[in-house]
Design an enzyme around this catalytic site. Structure first.
Site, PDB file in Angstrom:
ATOM      1  N   ASP A  65       0.839  -1.214   0.000  1.00 20.52           N
ATOM      2  CA  ASP A  65       0.000   0.000   0.000  1.00 20.52           C
ATOM      3  C   ASP A  65       0.866   1.253   0.000  1.00 20.52           C
ATOM      4  OD1 ASP A  65       1.014  -0.224   2.568  1.00 20.52           O
ATOM      5  OD2 ASP A  65      -0.919  -0.406   3.556  1.00 20.52           O
ATOM      6  N   ASN A 134      -7.488  -0.444  14.102  1.00 23.46           N
ATOM      7  CA  ASN A 134      -8.911  -0.633  13.794  1.00 23.46           C
ATOM      8  C   ASN A 134      -9.165  -1.939  13.033  1.00 23.46           C
ATOM      9  OD1 ASN A 134      -7.749  -0.021  11.359  1.00 23.46           O
ATOM     10  ND2 ASN A 134      -9.051   1.750  10.889  1.00 23.46           N
ATOM     11  N   HIS A 136      -7.551  -2.865  10.314  1.00 25.21           N
ATOM     12  CA  HIS A 136      -7.305  -2.815   8.869  1.00 25.21           C
ATOM     13  C   HIS A 136      -6.151  -3.729   8.474  1.00 25.21           C
ATOM     14  CE1 HIS A 136      -4.397   0.922   9.146  1.00 25.21           C
ATOM     15  NE2 HIS A 136      -3.737  -0.181   9.325  1.00 25.21           N
ATOM     16  N   GLU A 141      -9.730  -0.270   5.082  1.00 28.10           N
ATOM     17  CA  GLU A 141     -10.309   0.190   6.336  1.00 28.10           C
ATOM     18  C   GLU A 141     -11.612  -0.567   6.639  1.00 28.10           C
ATOM     19  OE1 GLU A 141      -8.133   1.692   7.987  1.00 28.10           O
ATOM     20  OE2 GLU A 141      -8.285   3.859   7.799  1.00 28.10           O
TER      21      GLU A 141
HETATM   22  P1  PGA Z   1       2.497  -1.168  12.346  1.00 25.77           P
HETATM   23  O1  PGA Z   1       1.295  -0.863  11.362  1.00 25.77           O
HETATM   24  O2  PGA Z   1       3.155  -2.407  11.839  1.00 25.77           O
HETATM   25  O3  PGA Z   1       3.390   0.030  12.244  1.00 25.77           O
HETATM   26  O4  PGA Z   1       1.894  -1.369  13.707  1.00 25.77           O
HETATM   27  C1  PGA Z   1       0.382  -1.852  11.043  1.00 25.77           C
HETATM   28  C2  PGA Z   1      -0.806  -1.285  10.318  1.00 25.77           C
HETATM   29  O5  PGA Z   1      -1.258  -0.187  10.645  1.00 25.77           O
HETATM   30  O6  PGA Z   1      -1.339  -1.970   9.438  1.00 25.77           O
END
Ligand code: PGA
Length: 237
Positions: A65, A134, A136, A141
Site C-alpha cells: 500500500d 482498527n 485494517h 479500512e
Molecule cells: P504497524 O502498522 O506495523 O506500524 O503497527 C500496522 C498497520 O497499521 O497496518
C-alpha cells in the site's frame, strides 16, 4: 486460521523470516506482497541476514500500500519502509519490485496496473501484513468489501493519527492506495503479524468476533491457509 503465539518479537520475527526463506527456496519464482509499518521490520532484517545468494533472484515483490500524496523519497512512505530494510539490501532488481505510486495522477489506473501485475503472476503466493488498531489490513479500512481488489481508500481518523509515527513532521493523511482484501483472500498463504501490547485489543477482537467486513482482519478466518502470528505481548489470553 492458524493462531500461534511466540515468546518475543525476536522469535516471532525469526519464525516469519524462516517461513519466507523456506518458501522461496522451494518456490523460486514466488510473488510476495509485503507490508510496510513497524511490525515486519525485524522480519525483514532477519530475512536479509539469513538469505543465501540466489534465494531471491527470481522472486517478485509487491508493496502492499501507500499513502496518497506522499513522495516515494519521504522516509515515512510505505515504499521507504520496505525498500530500505528489505529490497535494497537484498539487491532485488527494479523490474522485480512494484510499489504503488501515491503521487500518480490517475490513481485508478495505478490500481489497475497492480491488479494486472498480480493477475499476470497467477496471484500472490504470500501476503504478509501487520494489523491496524482498527483491524485494517493494508489500507483496507473497516467496511471495505472482501470482494475488492486494489483500490483507493478513505482513511479513518485513527489510521491518519497513528500513521504520524512514521513521519518526522506532522503529515496530513487522508487517502490510501492498497492491494485489496480479495487479493488477500486469493493469496496462497496469508500471514498477519502483531507484536506489542498495543495490539492486544485488536487481536482479541479478531479472535472473538465473527467474520464481518467491519473488521477487515477477520477475513483471515475464512482464508484457506491463513496464519495469525503474534508475540506474547499482543496475545490477549
Ligand atoms: P504497524 O502498522 O506495523 O506500524 O503497527 C500496522 C498497520 O497499521 O497496518
Amino acid at each position: 486460521m492458524n493462531y500461534q503465539v511466540f515468546d518475543t518479537y525476536e522469535t516471532l520475527s525469526q519464525h516469519a523470516a524462516q517461513f519466507v526463506l523456506e518458501y522461496v527456496r522451494q518456490h523460486p519464482t514466488a510473488t510476495i506482497c509485503v507490508a510496510s509499518g513497524q511490525t515486519p521490520m525485524l522480519t525483514f532484517q532477519t530475512i536479509v541476514a539469513q538469505a543465501q545468494p540466489g534465494d531471491f533472484d527470481q522472486v517478485t515483490f509487491i508493496g502492499l500500500d501507500e499513502w496518497v500524496g506522499i513522495e516515494p523519497s519521504n522516509p515515512g512512505s510505505c515504499r521507504a519502509y520496505i525498500d530500505v530494510p528489505l529490497i535494497t539490501p537484498l539487491g532485488i532488481s527494479p523490474e522485480r519490485v512494484s510499489f504503488f505510486d501515491g503521487l500518480a495522477e490517475d490513481l485508478e489506473a495505478e490500481c489497475q496496473r497492480v491488479n494486472e501485475l498480480i493477475a499476470s503472476k497467477g496471484g500472490l503466493d504470500i501476503i504478509m501484513v501487520g494489523i491496524g488498531m482498527n483491524g485494517h489490513l493494508g489500507l483496507n479500512e473497516p467496511g471495505t468489501s472482501f470482494d475488492t481488489y486494489a483500490h483507493v481508500s478513505q482513511l479513518e481518523e485513527v489510521t491518519a493519527s497513528v500513521g504520524q509515527k512514521y513521519f518526522q513532521d506532522e503529515t496530513p493523511l487522508t487517502q490510501g492506495i492498497t492491494v485489496g482484501l480479495r487479493h488477500f483472500l486469493e493469496a496462497k498463504i496469508a500471514i498477519v503479524l502483531a507484536n506489542g501490547n498495543g495490539k492486544q485489543n485488536i487481536i482479541k477482537r479478531v479472535l472473538e468476533e465473527p467474520v464481518h467486513e467491519g473488521l477487515p482482519a477477520s477475513a483471515l478466518k475464512i482464508h484457506s491457509n491463513g496464519h495469525l502470528w503474534v508475540d506474547s505481548a499482543a496475545n490477549p489470553a
